[in-house]
Scaffold this motif. Structure first.
Motif, PDB file in Angstrom:
ATOM      1  N   ASP A   1      -5.620 -10.047   7.221  1.00  0.00           N
ATOM      2  CA  ASP A   1      -6.051  -8.916   8.057  1.00  0.00           C
ATOM      3  C   ASP A   1      -7.582  -8.872   8.040  1.00  0.00           C
ATOM      4  OD1 ASP A   1      -7.053  -7.226   5.968  1.00  0.00           O
ATOM      5  OD2 ASP A   1      -5.111  -6.271   5.692  1.00  0.00           O
TER       6      ASP A   1
ATOM      7  N   LEU B   1     -13.515 -10.234   3.349  1.00  0.00           N
ATOM      8  CA  LEU B   1     -13.883 -10.344   1.935  1.00  0.00           C
ATOM      9  C   LEU B   1     -13.650 -11.758   1.376  1.00  0.00           C
ATOM     10  CD1 LEU B   1     -12.263  -6.989   0.724  1.00  0.00           C
ATOM     11  CD2 LEU B   1     -14.700  -7.545   0.540  1.00  0.00           C
ATOM     12  N   TYR B   2     -12.532 -12.384   1.743  1.00  0.00           N
ATOM     13  CA  TYR B   2     -12.098 -13.578   0.995  1.00  0.00           C
ATOM     14  C   TYR B   2     -11.831 -14.844   1.797  1.00  0.00           C
ATOM     15  CZ  TYR B   2     -11.727 -10.070  -2.651  1.00  0.00           C
ATOM     16  OH  TYR B   2     -12.023  -9.078  -3.544  1.00  0.00           O
TER      17      TYR B   2
ATOM     18  N   GLU C   1       0.002  -0.883   9.165  1.00  0.00           N
ATOM     19  CA  GLU C   1       1.427  -1.137   9.379  1.00  0.00           C
ATOM     20  C   GLU C   1       1.718  -1.601  10.816  1.00  0.00           C
ATOM     21  OE1 GLU C   1       3.556  -0.605   6.566  1.00  0.00           O
ATOM     22  OE2 GLU C   1       5.163  -1.453   7.765  1.00  0.00           O
TER      23      GLU C   1
ATOM     24  N   GLY D   1      -2.195  -8.131   1.790  1.00  0.00           N
ATOM     25  CA  GLY D   1      -1.225  -7.266   1.131  1.00  0.00           C
ATOM     26  C   GLY D   1       0.177  -7.494   1.672  1.00  0.00           C
ATOM     27  N   GLY D   2       1.045  -6.533   1.396  1.00  0.00           N
ATOM     28  CA  GLY D   2       2.446  -6.654   1.785  1.00  0.00           C
ATOM     29  C   GLY D   2       2.647  -6.706   3.295  1.00  0.00           C
ATOM     30  N   ILE D   3       1.749  -6.094   4.030  1.00  0.00           N
ATOM     31  CA  ILE D   3       1.883  -6.100   5.482  1.00  0.00           C
ATOM     32  C   ILE D   3       1.692  -7.516   6.023  1.00  0.00           C
ATOM     33  CG2 ILE D   3       0.737  -5.317   7.606  1.00  0.00           C
ATOM     34  CD1 ILE D   3       0.451  -2.566   6.230  1.00  0.00           C
ATOM     35  N   VAL D   4       0.602  -8.141   5.616  1.00  0.00           N
ATOM     36  CA  VAL D   4       0.346  -9.524   6.030  1.00  0.00           C
ATOM     37  C   VAL D   4       1.448 -10.449   5.490  1.00  0.00           C
ATOM     38  CG1 VAL D   4      -1.200 -11.487   5.645  1.00  0.00           C
ATOM     39  CG2 VAL D   4      -2.130  -9.277   6.355  1.00  0.00           C
TER      40      VAL D   4
ATOM     41  N   LEU E   1       0.359  -4.096  -5.246  1.00  0.00           N
ATOM     42  CA  LEU E   1       1.751  -3.980  -4.798  1.00  0.00           C
ATOM     43  C   LEU E   1       2.298  -5.332  -4.350  1.00  0.00           C
ATOM     44  CD1 LEU E   1       3.821  -1.422  -3.299  1.00  0.00           C
ATOM     45  CD2 LEU E   1       3.478  -3.329  -1.739  1.00  0.00           C
ATOM     46  N   ALA E   2       1.517  -6.067  -3.600  1.00  0.00           N
ATOM     47  CA  ALA E   2       1.984  -7.373  -3.117  1.00  0.00           C
ATOM     48  C   ALA E   2       2.132  -8.354  -4.280  1.00  0.00           C
ATOM     49  CB  ALA E   2       1.020  -7.915  -2.065  1.00  0.00           C
TER      50      ALA E   2
ATOM     51  N   SER F   1       6.011  -7.275  -3.252  1.00  0.00           N
ATOM     52  CA  SER F   1       6.413  -7.807  -1.952  1.00  0.00           C
ATOM     53  C   SER F   1       6.302  -9.326  -1.830  1.00  0.00           C
ATOM     54  CB  SER F   1       5.615  -7.115  -0.833  1.00  0.00           C
ATOM     55  OG  SER F   1       4.243  -7.363  -0.959  1.00  0.00           O
TER      56      SER F   1
ATOM     57  N   LYS G   1      11.893 -11.341   0.878  1.00  0.00           N
ATOM     58  CA  LYS G   1      12.177 -10.460   2.011  1.00  0.00           C
ATOM     59  C   LYS G   1      10.977 -10.464   2.958  1.00  0.00           C
ATOM     60  CE  LYS G   1      15.403  -7.008   0.194  1.00  0.00           C
ATOM     61  NZ  LYS G   1      15.598  -5.555  -0.024  1.00  0.00           N
TER      62      LYS G   1
ATOM     63  N   LEU H   1     -10.011  -3.633  -4.168  1.00  0.00           N
ATOM     64  CA  LEU H   1      -8.922  -2.795  -3.644  1.00  0.00           C
ATOM     65  C   LEU H   1      -9.238  -1.311  -3.885  1.00  0.00           C
ATOM     66  CD1 LEU H   1      -6.045  -3.252  -2.433  1.00  0.00           C
ATOM     67  CD2 LEU H   1      -5.161  -3.023  -4.760  1.00  0.00           C
TER      68      LEU H   1
ATOM     69  N   GLU I   1      -4.802   2.557  -3.651  1.00  0.00           N
ATOM     70  CA  GLU I   1      -3.894   1.419  -3.448  1.00  0.00           C
ATOM     71  C   GLU I   1      -3.550   0.775  -4.800  1.00  0.00           C
ATOM     72  OE1 GLU I   1      -2.562   0.465  -0.636  1.00  0.00           O
ATOM     73  OE2 GLU I   1      -3.811   1.422   0.895  1.00  0.00           O
TER      74      GLU I   1
HETATM   75  P1  NAD Z   1      -1.397  -3.470   2.920  1.00  0.00           P
HETATM   76  O1  NAD Z   1      -1.001  -4.864   3.156  1.00  0.00           O
HETATM   77  O2  NAD Z   1      -1.608  -2.621   4.107  1.00  0.00           O
HETATM   78  O3  NAD Z   1      -2.728  -3.385   2.073  1.00  0.00           O
HETATM   79  C1  NAD Z   1      -3.292  -2.122   1.829  1.00  0.00           C
HETATM   80  C2  NAD Z   1      -4.717  -2.003   2.339  1.00  0.00           C
HETATM   81  O4  NAD Z   1      -5.584  -2.674   1.434  1.00  0.00           O
HETATM   82  C3  NAD Z   1      -4.979  -2.630   3.695  1.00  0.00           C
HETATM   83  O5  NAD Z   1      -5.853  -1.794   4.387  1.00  0.00           O
HETATM   84  C4  NAD Z   1      -5.681  -3.940   3.366  1.00  0.00           C
HETATM   85  O6  NAD Z   1      -6.544  -4.367   4.375  1.00  0.00           O
HETATM   86  C5  NAD Z   1      -6.406  -3.609   2.110  1.00  0.00           C
HETATM   87  N1  NAD Z   1      -6.589  -4.716   1.175  1.00  0.00           N
HETATM   88  C6  NAD Z   1      -5.674  -5.648   0.814  1.00  0.00           C
HETATM   89  N2  NAD Z   1      -6.151  -6.416  -0.169  1.00  0.00           N
HETATM   90  C7  NAD Z   1      -7.394  -5.977  -0.442  1.00  0.00           C
HETATM   91  C8  NAD Z   1      -8.380  -6.367  -1.373  1.00  0.00           C
HETATM   92  N3  NAD Z   1      -8.169  -7.337  -2.272  1.00  0.00           N
HETATM   93  N4  NAD Z   1      -9.561  -5.698  -1.351  1.00  0.00           N
HETATM   94  C9  NAD Z   1      -9.767  -4.681  -0.477  1.00  0.00           C
HETATM   95  N5  NAD Z   1      -8.868  -4.262   0.393  1.00  0.00           N
HETATM   96  C10 NAD Z   1      -7.685  -4.908   0.420  1.00  0.00           C
HETATM   97  O7  NAD Z   1      -0.356  -2.687   1.995  1.00  0.00           O
HETATM   98  P2  NAD Z   1       0.559  -3.114   0.761  1.00  0.00           P
HETATM   99  O8  NAD Z   1       0.740  -1.871  -0.006  1.00  0.00           O
HETATM  100  O9  NAD Z   1       0.080  -4.317   0.060  1.00  0.00           O
HETATM  101  O10 NAD Z   1       1.933  -3.512   1.473  1.00  0.00           O
HETATM  102  C11 NAD Z   1       2.727  -2.559   2.118  1.00  0.00           C
HETATM  103  C12 NAD Z   1       3.766  -3.293   2.924  1.00  0.00           C
HETATM  104  O11 NAD Z   1       4.566  -4.058   2.048  1.00  0.00           O
HETATM  105  C13 NAD Z   1       4.717  -2.383   3.679  1.00  0.00           C
HETATM  106  O12 NAD Z   1       4.793  -2.827   5.015  1.00  0.00           O
HETATM  107  C14 NAD Z   1       6.048  -2.568   2.975  1.00  0.00           C
HETATM  108  O13 NAD Z   1       7.144  -2.447   3.855  1.00  0.00           O
HETATM  109  C15 NAD Z   1       5.918  -3.958   2.443  1.00  0.00           C
HETATM  110  N6  NAD Z   1       6.754  -4.259   1.277  1.00  0.00           N
HETATM  111  C16 NAD Z   1       7.526  -5.380   1.312  1.00  0.00           C
HETATM  112  C17 NAD Z   1       8.308  -5.718   0.232  1.00  0.00           C
HETATM  113  C18 NAD Z   1       9.112  -6.985   0.262  1.00  0.00           C
HETATM  114  O14 NAD Z   1       9.943  -7.207  -0.633  1.00  0.00           O
HETATM  115  N7  NAD Z   1       8.897  -7.842   1.235  1.00  0.00           N
HETATM  116  C19 NAD Z   1       8.313  -4.928  -0.925  1.00  0.00           C
HETATM  117  C20 NAD Z   1       7.509  -3.790  -0.944  1.00  0.00           C
HETATM  118  C21 NAD Z   1       6.729  -3.471   0.156  1.00  0.00           C
END
Ligand code: NAD
Ligand code: ZN
Length: 367
Positions: free
Chosen positions: A44, A50-51, A75, A106-109, A134-135, A139, A144, A175, A179
């Motif tokens: 994203d 950043l990376y 999302e 993160g989990g979205i990507v 979280l990722a 995730s 999944k 982060l 988060e």
């Molecule tokens: P996300 O991917 O939106 O990341 C959160 C925010 O942090 C974003 O704005 C992103 O740009 C930012 N970010 C990410 N890494 C960063 C970093 N190192 N430094 C600064 N900013 C950073 O959110 P998330 O919480 O990682 O993931 C949520 C999603 O994961 C949801 O869509 C959920 O449905 C999904 N999910 C999937 C599973 C699975 O088993 N597949 C499990 C749990 C959640």
């Protein structure tokens, strides 16, 4: 310290590598996965800014060219439209099954990229580089993948396992604190499911994890990945024990749903309150000691998470709205829903038929 966790599945197994600065060795780690001179990377805008540069440097040192696409953070990226854009991009670049597609984010990507990888030519090589806590603990492990539909979250997806997960804990430094805490809630979840020794460890080292002290952080991520891998390998498609991973999530989802899935309440924040409710409800049913529920609550609160129902962000929440949301979520028959409860710290189990009227009364008392 570098950690490695093996995920053993029927069809194939893969490694999760965990530690600081892993991104610098990403090129070397990815090169054996492809015969092509390039690697596709989906990220994203925030994470890419950043990376992506560090990743490109490491890839190019291994003789690999980086082909990058960045989606907008949020999302909204988990949509049909963006999935289509990603597939069009890969097709127009001539990507094939033996190409590697990396999810850097993160989990979205991760969810979006995994689904795109599963669909491209019926499956191209997929690598996760999770960048949120979280990722890294949740995730990116378990296979999944999904996008959202207007009818609900994650309704269109596939089980598709990565070939490799590289969790660079150093990337978590940027982060946002909220988060970070949301991810920590999922770490505590693994302790509460089946690992009382990990719970004790978190009582001692949890604040080091939250403060991103690298040794404690990598250790906690590794233990969490191992826990999820263990549960997923017993039940890849969630017909039984995998449901334990939903500890705190029935109450948590209800909070998120009542709040309209707005960013005022993050998923992990909802899960922290949800787990507390699940344990307190277990105590109410006489299944566990209320002081143990209190220990879990204190662990979460000490890190900065909110556990009391009337202080949960995005509120106020009412018992009737929450119970209505739980009913919708679980499609409970005759006033019963499945609920993950506990017979003590690290002793979660699935109660298939919790009584919604009793849950409503319990929630009333929590408000
Ligand atoms: P996300 O991917 O939106 O990341 C959160 C925010 O942090 C974003 O704005 C992103 O740009 C930012 N970010 C990410 N890494 C960063 C970093 N190192 N430094 C600064 N900013 C950073 O959110 P998330 O919480 O990682 O993931 C949520 C999603 O994961 C949801 O869509 C959920 O449905 C999904 N999910 C999937 C599973 C699975 O088993 N597949 C499990 C749990 C959640
Ligand atoms: Zn969760």
């Amino acid at each position: 310290a570098l950690h490695s966790v093996r995920v053993e599945l029927d069809a194939r197994s893969y490694d999760i590598r965990i530690g600081a600065s892993l991104i610098q060795g990403a090129g070397t780690a990815l090169a054996p996965l492809t015969s092509q001179p390039r690697v596709f990377v989906l990220t994203d805008g925030t994470v890419g800014g950043l990376y992506a540069g560090d990743l490109e440097k490491s890839l190019s040192a291994a003789g690999l060219e980086m082909r990058l696409k960045a989606v907008s953070p949020g999302e909204g990226a988990k949509s049909w439209a963006i999935l289509g854009e990603v597939l069009d991009w890969l097709l127009s670049e001539g990507a094939g099954r033996d190409d590697v597609l990396v999810a850097l984010g993160g989990g979205i990507v991760g969810d979006l990229t995994g689904l795109a990888a599963s669909l491209m030519k019926r499956g191209m090589t997929f690598v996760q580089m999770p960048t949120t806590l979280l990722a890294q603990v949740d995730s990116s492990v378990g296979g999944k993948t999904a996008v959202n539909a207007t009818q609900g979250k994650n309704l269109v997806g596939a089980f598709y396992q990565p070939a490799l997960v590289l969790a660079d804990t150093g990337l978590l430094a940027t982060l946002p604190a909220r988060e970070r805490l949301a991810g920590y809630a999922e770490i505590v979840k693994y302790a509460l499911i089946d690992d009382p020794a990990f719970f004790d460890w978190l009582e001692k080292h949890g604040l080091d994890v939250v403060a991103l002290k690298q040794d404690a952080l990598a250790e906690a991520v590794a233990i969490s990945c191992r826990a999820k891998a263990r549960i997923v390998s017993q039940d890849e498609r969630e017909s039984g024990v995998r449901a334990l991973l939903n500890l705190g999530h029935t109450f948590g989802h209800a909070l998120e749903a009542v709040n309209g899935f707005q960013s005022s309440l993050l998923h992990g924040e909802a899960v922290a309150a949800g787990m507390t409710l699940a344990l307190r409800y277990s105590a109410r049913l006489g299944l566990m000691d209320i002081t143990d529920a209190g220990r879990a609550e204190a662990l979460l609160e000490k890190a900065g998470l909110v556990t009391q129902l009337n202080r949960v962000p995005g509120g106020p929440y009412t018992s009737s709205a929450l119970v209505e949301a739980m009913k919708q979520d679980k499609k409970g028959r005759a006033g019963k829903i499945p609920l993950i409860l506990a017979r003590g710290l690290g002793k979660a189990f699935i109660l298939p038929d919790a009584d919604l009227a009793d849950v409503a009364e319990f929630l009333e008392g929590e408000l």
